[in-house]
Enzyme design. Structure first.
Site, short mmCIF file in Angstrom:
data_model
loop_
_atom_site.label_atom_id
_atom_site.label_comp_id
_atom_site.label_asym_id
_atom_site.label_seq_id
_atom_site.Cartn_x
_atom_site.Cartn_y
_atom_site.Cartn_z
N HIS A 1 0.84 -1.20 0.00
CA HIS A 1 0.00 0.00 0.00
C HIS A 1 0.87 1.24 0.00
O HIS A 1 2.08 1.16 0.16
CB HIS A 1 -1.01 -0.01 1.15
N HIS B 1 1.28 3.99 1.90
CA HIS B 1 1.74 4.80 3.03
C HIS B 1 3.25 5.01 3.00
O HIS B 1 4.01 4.11 2.64
CB HIS B 1 1.31 4.16 4.35
N ASP C 1 5.60 5.03 5.10
CA ASP C 1 6.49 4.11 5.81
C ASP C 1 6.56 2.74 5.14
O ASP C 1 7.16 1.81 5.67
CB ASP C 1 6.08 3.97 7.29
N HIS C 2 5.94 2.60 3.96
CA HIS C 2 6.04 1.35 3.19
C HIS C 2 6.68 1.57 1.82
O HIS C 2 7.02 0.61 1.14
CB HIS C 2 4.66 0.70 3.04
N HIS D 1 -7.46 -0.75 5.53
CA HIS D 1 -6.48 0.21 6.07
C HIS D 1 -6.28 1.33 5.06
O HIS D 1 -6.35 2.51 5.39
CB HIS D 1 -5.18 -0.56 6.32
N ASP E 1 -0.38 -4.14 6.54
CA ASP E 1 -1.17 -3.42 7.54
C ASP E 1 -2.65 -3.80 7.51
O ASP E 1 -3.51 -3.04 7.98
CB ASP E 1 -1.00 -1.91 7.37
N HIS F 1 4.03 -4.44 10.91
CA HIS F 1 4.50 -3.75 12.12
C HIS F 1 4.59 -4.68 13.32
O HIS F 1 3.84 -5.65 13.43
CB HIS F 1 3.55 -2.60 12.50
FE LIG Z 1 0.00 1.72 6.60
#
Ligand SMILES: [Fe+2]
Length: 255
Positions: free
Chosen positions: A56, A58, A60-61, A114, A133, A171
Site C-alpha cells: 500500500h 503509506h 512508511d512502506h 487500512h 497493515d 509492524h
Molecule cells: Fe500503513
C-alpha cells in the site's frame, strides 16, 4: 523450503522483509520502509533484490522505493488502485494476479480497509502470506480509507486461507494488541498464554512475528467476530458480524 525469508526491523516498528527463492537466487522485498536497514539486510544475506512487492501507498512502506530502484535497478509492483501514490511503480496488480519471485508464485489478494487499495501477497505453495497493515498479530490495521465492512471482508478472505499459513505483517504492534485483546476476550486461555509469550519475547528484544492464520483465528479478536463469548462480553449476542467487528475496532481506536 525453497522460499527463504529474512525479517528485520526498520524505522521504529516497521518490518522489512526479503523473500528469496533458493532455486533461482531471485529476491523480492515486501515494501521498502527504510533504505539503510534494507541495505544492511541485503549485505547480511547476500540476497540482491530485483523487485519490490508493494502492499500500500503509506510513506512508511514506500519511502525507499526510488533509492533502491536507482541502486539495484529493481522493478516495483503494487496495487493498481494506488498506482499514482507509489513512487517508481512499474507494474500494477489486482485481485487474482500472479507475481513470481524466481520459481515461487504469489497470488494477489485485494485486502482493502487500512487503505482503499491495500493488497496482500499469498505464496500458496510455500504457505506464506504477507498481509502488511491489513492483518496484524492480535490486531488489524486502522481504517484510514474504508468503512468496517470493507476491512471485515478482507479479513474474512485471509481467515479462509489454510490454518497453517504463515503470516508476516507490516509492524511489531503485538504487545499493545495483546493488551487490548485481553479486554474483549479475557477468558480465552490461548490468548492469555500467548500474551505471556509475547511479553517474554519483547522483553528479550525479539520479534513476535511471523504468526499463522490458525493462531490468529484462535486469539485475534478481529478474526473472532463470531465467537459467542466475545459477543456476550460486548453485549452483542445477536448482532451482525459487521456490527461486532466495528465495535471491536472502535474500542481499539479509543483504547
Ligand atoms: Fe500503513
Amino acid at each position: 523450503m525453497a522460499l527463504k525469508i529474512e525479517q528485520f526491523m526498520c524505522r521504529s516498528d516497521n518490518f522489512g522483509i526479503l523473500v528469496h527463492d533458493t532455486e533461482t537466487g531471485e529476491t523480492a522485498l515486501i515494501d521498502a520502509p527504510e533504505e539503510r536497514a534494507i541495505l544492511s539486510a541485503v549485505e547480511r544475506t547476500g540476497w540482491r533484490p530485483t523487485m519490490i512487492l508493494t502492499t500500500h501507498h503509506h510513506p512508511d512502506h514506500v519511502e525507499a522505493n526510488l533509492a533502491l530502484k536507482e541502486r539495484f535497478g529493481l522493478t516495483i509492483t503494487g496495487p493498481a488502485a494506488e498506482a499514482d501514490r507509489i513512487p517508481g511503480i512499474d507494474r500494477t496488480v489486482s485481485e487474482g494476479d500472479t507475481v513470481s519471485v524466481g520459481k515461487q508464485d504469489a497470488t494477489v489478494i485485494e485486502t482493502p480497509g487500512h487503505t482503499a487499495g491495500h493488497v496482500s501477497y499469498h505464496f500458496a505453495e510455500a504457505g506464506i502470506v504477507f498481509t502488511a497493515d491489513t492483518l496484524f498479530a492480535l490486531g488489524c490495521g486502522r481504517l484510514f480509507e474504508c468503512k468496517p465492512p470493507v476491512m471485515l471482508a478482507s479479513l474474512k478472505k485471509l481467515a479462509a486461507l489454510p490454518l497453517e499459513t504463515i503470516v508476516y505483517c507490516g509492524h511489531e504492534y503485538t504487545e499493545t494488541n495483546a493488551r487490548f485483546a485481553l479486554t474483549v476476550d479475557p477468558t480465552n486461555s490461548a490468548l492469555r498464554e500467548r500474551a505471556k509469550e509475547i511479553s517474554r519475547l519483547r522483553s528479550e528484544g525479539r520479534p513476535t512475528l511471523p504468526t499463522t492464520v490458525g493462531r490468529e483465528m484462535a486469539t485475534n479478536p478481529f478474526l473472532r467476530w463470531h465467537d459467542p463469548v466475545i459477543r456476550r462480553n460486548l453485549g452483542m449476542e445477536d448482532a451482525s458480524d459487521e456490527a461486532v467487528f466495528a465495535e471491536i475496532r472502535k474500542r481499539k481506536d479509543i483504547s
